[in-house]
Enzyme design. Structure first.
Site: not given
Ligand code: MN
Length: 421
Positions: A134, A139, A205, A207, A239, A246, A250, A355
């Site tokens: 992360y 982001h 995402e 990445e 991703d 989420q 989460y 991201t």
């Molecule tokens: Mn991700």
């Protein structure tokens, strides 16, 4: 300089201008032809070089064992950096226009070269473990601003360590495989009880992921100085994320079903060696990280990243232009942090960056940020609007580097979203 990176080198294989795969790249992948067996290949121009056949014909001399006849690259990558570098250098010399050893043997050339249009690409490695970091400050700040508190967008730990979580490797799929919209629980706005159904906030995402060589035994650590010796190469990584699922699930253990239904990867692993000419400084890190996270030299890479959305029967629109160099925590720091507690890594493990958003609004690496939580729809070339990804949309991500002398690329990861079943 790594021999294969020589910018003056030319191949006797035709390489179209602006190709992602000049002889300075030579990325590794797994391919098959007309449904036959999967084996290792290297991209050069519009061709795929069949490494299994090349080895059997005696052209690869730097390693003793044929590690190219398997449906995954793990055995090759497990040989370690010295061996993978030697093979790439050997290929650069073999396909150099000044080398006639293979060039003049038309029979052998016909056996080892395939048109990229005529091959099927597969997942390049068997992924034992998958970690998602992360590491983009922009982001993390954007998401923290939307979901928590603009004044305290970053969590207190964020500037001290590369935050990450263990993801799921079984659902990482190659480019070209469609992704079904996931179903699950979410809590509608202002509701008190959750509902079940197809995700209403399907997102990508943007990445990149690195693939590791074999690491050290469990209990040992890899330092930032050693880290790049354990990194084989990189792919583009989408991703997929279901934002509504989420948001509900989460807390407190992090993402689960909102992330593990699919992640899509580009098929060619561009080696860290090939990226050597594109090293750049990363963002300044304040406060100074702890000693085990400090590093010397340029550890970021200047890799242009693009995301396109292509509605069915319509043209593709570019919705994001970002760069890998924006990442706050670099790969060496990620790997040093990952192993500082003694956690071991294996050849073929995958580590995604998180991201990659940049400082400007057109460089945000997810629809969540581009549409700012669905408040500002973005317009596509066909006049339609998107807050998130619709059924039958295809999301395409591309990555490339150029420095005036050479241009190398990653190809693309392209996947269509299908309706929930
Ligand atoms: Mn991700």
């Amino acid at each position: 300089m790594i021999d294969a990176n020589n910018p003056d080198r030319k191949s006797f294989i035709d390489v179209p201008e602006n190709s992602d795969f000049p002889i300075q790249n030579l990325p590794f992948g797994i391919f098959s032809v007309n449904g036959d067996f999967q084996r290792a290949g290297v991209a050069l121009g519009n061709k795929v070089i069949d490494l299994d056949t090349l080895f059997k014909l005696g052209y690869i001399k730097s390693i003793d064992e044929n590690v190219f006849e398997y449906p995954m690259l793990n055995a090759f990558i497990a040989l370690g950096k010295d061996s993978t570098r030697a093979v790439r250098n050997e290929l650069a010399n073999l396909f150099d226009e000044k080398n006639y050893e293979l060039q003049n043997n038309k029979g052998h050339l016909n056996q080892v070269l395939f048109d990229q249009n005529n091959v099927e690409m597969h997942l390049p490695v068997e992924i034992g473990d998958y970690t998602d970091f992360y590491s983009s400050r922009e982001h993390a700040t954007n998401v923290g601003t939307m979901f928590r508190d603009p004044k305290n967008a970053l969590m207190p730990n964020w500037l001290h360590l590369p935050v990450g979580y263990h993801g799921r490797s079984s659902s990482i799929i190659p480019s070209g495989i469609p992704v079904k919209r996931p179903k699950g629980q979410s809590l509608p706005p202002n509701a008190e009880t959750p509902v079940f159904g197809p995700s209403q906030r399907m997102d990508f995402e943007l990445e990149m992921a690195f693939i590791s060589h074999q690491g050290k035994p469990i209990g040992d650590s890899i330092s930032t100085t050693e880290a790049e010796n354990y990194i084989f190469g990189m792919v583009v990584f989408n991703d997929w994320s279901a934002r509504d699922l989420q948001k509900w699930e989460y807390v407190p253990l992090g993402p689960f079903l909102a992330k593990n239904f699919a992640s899509s990867v580009s098929p060619w692993i561009v080696t860290l060696d090939a990226l050597e000419p594109y090293r750049v400084e990363g963002p300044t890190q304040v406060p100074q990280p702890m000693p085990y996270l400090q590093f010397d030299g340029k550890k970021n890479f200047d890799i242009n990243l693009e995301v396109y959305i292509k509605p069915e029967n319509s043209q593709a629109s570019k919705v994001c232009q970002s760069n890998f160099k924006f990442l706050y925590w670099n790969m060496a720091q990620q790997l040093a942090h990952h192993t500082v507690n003694g956690c071991n890594i294996n050849a073929g493990d995958m580590f995604a960056s998180g991201t990659i958003s940049g400082p400007t609004k057109d460089s945000y690496g997810s629809m969540l940020e581009l549409s700012w939580g669905g408040k500002n729809p973005i317009k596509l070339a066909d006049g339609s609007e998107r807050k998130f990804i619709n059924d039958h949309d295809t999301v395409i991500m591309k990555a490339n580097c150029h420095n005036g002398k050479t241009r190398i690329g990653f190809g693309e990861v392209s996947s269509k979203v299908l309706p929930a079943s």
